[in-house]
Design an enzyme around this catalytic site. Structure first.
Site, mmCIF file in Angstrom:
data_model
loop_
_atom_site.group_PDB
_atom_site.id
_atom_site.type_symbol
_atom_site.label_atom_id
_atom_site.label_comp_id
_atom_site.label_asym_id
_atom_site.label_seq_id
_atom_site.Cartn_x
_atom_site.Cartn_y
_atom_site.Cartn_z
ATOM 1 N N GLY A 90 0.844 -1.194 0.000
ATOM 2 C CA GLY A 90 0.000 0.000 0.000
ATOM 3 C C GLY A 90 0.870 1.231 0.000
ATOM 4 C CE1 TYR A 91 5.516 4.823 -1.344
ATOM 5 C CE2 TYR A 91 4.411 6.337 -2.844
ATOM 6 C CZ TYR A 91 5.503 5.990 -2.079
ATOM 7 O OH TYR A 91 6.615 6.821 -2.043
ATOM 8 N N GLY A 92 -0.434 4.715 0.278
ATOM 9 C CA GLY A 92 -1.232 5.919 0.530
ATOM 10 C C GLY A 92 -0.370 6.876 1.328
ATOM 11 C CD GLN A 156 -4.817 -2.748 7.251
ATOM 12 O OE1 GLN A 156 -5.136 -3.258 8.317
ATOM 13 N NE2 GLN A 156 -4.090 -1.655 7.181
ATOM 14 C CG HIS A 177 -5.595 1.988 12.825
ATOM 15 N ND1 HIS A 177 -5.747 2.267 14.154
ATOM 16 C CD2 HIS A 177 -6.702 2.515 12.213
ATOM 17 C CE1 HIS A 177 -6.872 2.933 14.341
ATOM 18 N NE2 HIS A 177 -7.475 3.090 13.194
ATOM 19 C CD GLU A 301 -8.600 35.674 18.856
ATOM 20 O OE1 GLU A 301 -9.568 36.300 18.379
ATOM 21 O OE2 GLU A 301 -8.190 35.839 20.021
HETATM 22 N N1 LIG Z 1 -3.474 8.446 7.053
HETATM 23 C C1 LIG Z 1 -3.190 8.644 8.327
HETATM 24 O O1 LIG Z 1 -3.175 9.780 8.789
HETATM 25 C C2 LIG Z 1 -2.858 7.470 9.221
HETATM 26 C C3 LIG Z 1 -2.226 7.731 10.443
HETATM 27 C C4 LIG Z 1 -1.836 6.665 11.241
HETATM 28 C C5 LIG Z 1 -2.124 5.372 10.829
HETATM 29 N N2 LIG Z 1 -2.773 5.144 9.656
HETATM 30 C C6 LIG Z 1 -3.046 3.762 9.242
HETATM 31 O O2 LIG Z 1 -2.142 3.413 8.209
HETATM 32 C C7 LIG Z 1 -2.748 2.479 7.318
HETATM 33 C C8 LIG Z 1 -2.702 3.034 5.911
HETATM 34 O O3 LIG Z 1 -3.432 4.238 5.880
HETATM 35 P P1 LIG Z 1 -3.304 5.288 4.683
HETATM 36 O O4 LIG Z 1 -4.132 6.476 5.065
HETATM 37 O O5 LIG Z 1 -1.907 5.453 4.314
HETATM 38 O O6 LIG Z 1 -4.015 4.421 3.546
HETATM 39 P P2 LIG Z 1 -5.038 4.823 2.401
HETATM 40 O O7 LIG Z 1 -4.577 6.082 1.781
HETATM 41 O O8 LIG Z 1 -6.404 4.778 2.941
HETATM 42 O O9 LIG Z 1 -4.862 3.577 1.398
HETATM 43 C C9 LIG Z 1 -3.595 3.074 1.078
HETATM 44 C C10 LIG Z 1 -3.542 2.085 -0.045
HETATM 45 O O10 LIG Z 1 -4.631 1.175 -0.061
HETATM 46 C C11 LIG Z 1 -4.660 0.690 -1.402
HETATM 47 N N3 LIG Z 1 -5.920 0.012 -1.665
HETATM 48 C C12 LIG Z 1 -7.166 0.457 -1.391
HETATM 49 N N4 LIG Z 1 -8.068 -0.495 -1.760
HETATM 50 C C13 LIG Z 1 -7.357 -1.543 -2.242
HETATM 51 C C14 LIG Z 1 -7.708 -2.823 -2.736
HETATM 52 N N5 LIG Z 1 -8.977 -3.231 -2.786
HETATM 53 N N6 LIG Z 1 -6.714 -3.638 -3.163
HETATM 54 C C15 LIG Z 1 -5.422 -3.248 -3.091
HETATM 55 N N7 LIG Z 1 -5.034 -2.057 -2.641
HETATM 56 C C16 LIG Z 1 -5.985 -1.213 -2.200
HETATM 57 C C17 LIG Z 1 -4.454 1.943 -2.224
HETATM 58 O O11 LIG Z 1 -3.962 1.570 -3.502
HETATM 59 P P3 LIG Z 1 -4.552 2.133 -4.882
HETATM 60 O O12 LIG Z 1 -3.921 3.476 -5.110
HETATM 61 O O13 LIG Z 1 -4.114 1.111 -5.855
HETATM 62 O O14 LIG Z 1 -6.029 2.248 -4.721
HETATM 63 C C18 LIG Z 1 -3.398 2.671 -1.412
HETATM 64 O O15 LIG Z 1 -2.102 2.332 -1.852
HETATM 65 C C19 LIG Z 1 -4.168 2.277 7.841
HETATM 66 O O16 LIG Z 1 -4.179 1.155 8.696
HETATM 67 C C20 LIG Z 1 -4.422 3.537 8.645
HETATM 68 O O17 LIG Z 1 -5.400 3.397 9.655
HETATM 69 C C21 LIG Z 1 -3.115 6.162 8.830
#
Ligand SMILES: NC(=O)c1ccc[n+]([C@@H]2O[C@H](COP(=O)([O-])OP(=O)(O)OC[C@H]3O[C@@H](n4cnc5c(N)ncnc54)[C@H](OP(=O)(O)O)[C@@H]3O)[C@@H](O)[C@H]2O)c1
Length: 401
Positions: A90-92, A156, A177, A301
């Site tokens: 995953g690369y969000g 996930q 998480h 503010e």
């Molecule tokens: N964001 C935050 O602020 C934050 C903070 C702390 C912890 N976390 C935790 O970190 C983890 C990742 O969060 P994130 O916000 O980085 O993730 P996200 O942006 O919600 O999603 C990340 C990835 O999920 C992939 N994905 C979505 N649906 C998919 C599917 N059906 N099959 C394969 N890939 C799929 C997306 O790929 P595509 O581009 O190919 O769709 C993307 O690379 C989570 O457990 C989250 O709770 C997040």
């Protein structure tokens, strides 16, 4: 999601342990202190990392061991992970921040994402090379020894039946998480019993994980062990926490991480504060105040003047920097707000713990049109008068001229 705090909180706790009690500060000393940089800034160049050691810190009477970069200097990290391939799936937001920090720290890290998704392109733009350190999800899991599952929480769950059989003995499963394994009845994420399962949860967005690291700072993160098969899960989590760029790490459990995280983001961090802003703004408008005045007195503010003071040195410091009039009324009314809101927070915590919140998230994210539905809600928020007024107010900031 958590706040974008840095290890400033730790520094402050240490400073306060030896400093005179903060309430003894006068207004003048508070203002003088406000003009001092709260943190000694490290050079912003090439990923300079601060170092300091593991220590037990007294957090308001509760002594807790915290872990920092001094415990895992870069050489030690490289040695510790020398036989590992970190497969970041995953690369969000988190994949981007953690992945680039791991790469800059010299770790053997690869990225696994689906080839037709937006993340593949983004990873390529960030310099990940297809066939070298960028693969599809299955290939990356096959190559990895530590599988860092950073798919969206909903993904996930939906991909779990496919991913689980690939998590063979000897691999480690990492999350950011506690959502998936803690709420396994809803997510179906029942982890294999013969692998280490750990968590490092940055307390802020993945973008902040990256920007703080680049500034030589670091996001605060919690870490936890769900399952320790090798006897090394705890130290592995600490080491990974440092490797992804954390400022300091505190220990928690998967349950506590997910309960506090979901509670916090629905409360003061996001939902609660939005609700407060809306309520205050609406009353001002109903009483005949202009949008400009209502926005300035409600949001501008707060975000531009007062909240940064709380962030820098605490609530008493913010009060001390304000007028006697403001201070008197604010302290009086804070009690009423606390008493009124506490039952709402209790209801919210129960809603998280009983799984109502995760159920709602899973159902929502499971809808085919969830991206469009979410965008529609964003549009509705953007179009609210308060946020349109905010846009105009921001455009008038001198730096935006
Ligand atoms: N964001 C935050 O602020 C934050 C903070 C702390 C912890 N976390 C935790 O970190 C983890 C990742 O969060 P994130 O916000 O980085 O993730 P996200 O942006 O919600 O999603 C990340 C990835 O999920 C992939 N994905 C979505 N649906 C998919 C599917 N059906 N099959 C394969 N890939 C799929 C997306 O790929 P595509 O581009 O190919 O769709 C993307 O690379 C989570 O457990 C989250 O709770 C997040």
């Amino acid at each position: 999601m958590a706040t974008q705090r840095s290890s400033r909180a730790l520094r402050l706790a240490l400073r306060q342990a030896s400093a005179p009690h903060v309430q003894q500060r006068t207004f003048v000393s508070a203002v003088k202190a406000a003009s001092r940089p709260a943190v000694k800034q490290t050079a912003v160049s090439s990923f300079v990392q601060q170092t300091r050691g593991a220590k037990t810190v007294d957090f308001a009477g509760d002594k807790e061991k915290v872990y920092e970069r001094d415990d895992w200097p870069r050489d030690k990290l490289l040695e510790y992970f020398k036989n590992d391939t970190l497969a970041l799936i995953g690369y969000g937001s988190q994949g981007h921040g953690q992945g680039l920090n791991l790469r800059d720290n010299g770790m053997n890290v690869i990225v696994g994402v689906r080839k037709d998704g937006a993340s593949w392109k983004e990873a390529e733009q960030d310099g990940w090379v297809p066939g070298t350190n960028l693969f599809d999800i299955d290939e990356a899991i096959g190559k990895g020894t530590i599988i860092m599952n950073l798919l969206s929480d909903a993904a996930q769950s939906s991909t779990w039946p496919h991913i689980k059989p690939q998590l063979t003995k000897g691999k480690t499963l990492y999350f950011s998480h506690g959502f998936s394994p803690v709420f396994k009845k809803q997510t179906g994420v029942e982890v294999p019993t013969d692998i280490d399962v750990i968590l490092v949860a940055p307390k802020g967005s993945g973008r902040t994980v990256r920007t703080l690291f680049r500034e030589g700072r670091g996001i605060n993160s919690s870490f936890a062990v769900f399952q320790d098969v090798t006897g090394k899960a705890d130290e592995k989590a600490q080491a990974l926490g440092v490797a992804i760029g954390s400022g300091y790490l505190y220990k928690t459990t998967f349950e506590k991480e997910v309960y506090s995280d979901l509670y916090g983001e629905r409360g003061c961090l996001m939902g609660g504060i939005h609700g407060m802003f809306l309520a205050q703004y609406e009353v001002l408008r109903e009483k005949g105040h202009s949008p400009s005045e209502a926005f300035n007195e409600t949001v501008e503010e707060a975000t531009q003047s007062l909240y940064p003071l709380i962030g820098a040195n605490g609530m008493d410091y913010m009060y001390a920097a304000c007028s006697t009039t403001a201070r008197r009324g604010a302290i009086d009314w804070s009690k009423k707000f606390k008493d009124t809101l506490k039952p709402v927070f209790e209801e919210l915590y129960d809603s998280v713990k009983t799984g109502k919140e995760t159920q709602r998230t899973m159902e929502y994210a499971g809808r085919k049109d969830y991206r469009e539905a979410f965008e529609k809600e964003m549009e509705e928020i953007r179009e609210m008068e308060i946020w349109r007024a905010g846009k105009a107010v921001r455009s008038l900031r001198p730096e935006n001229a």
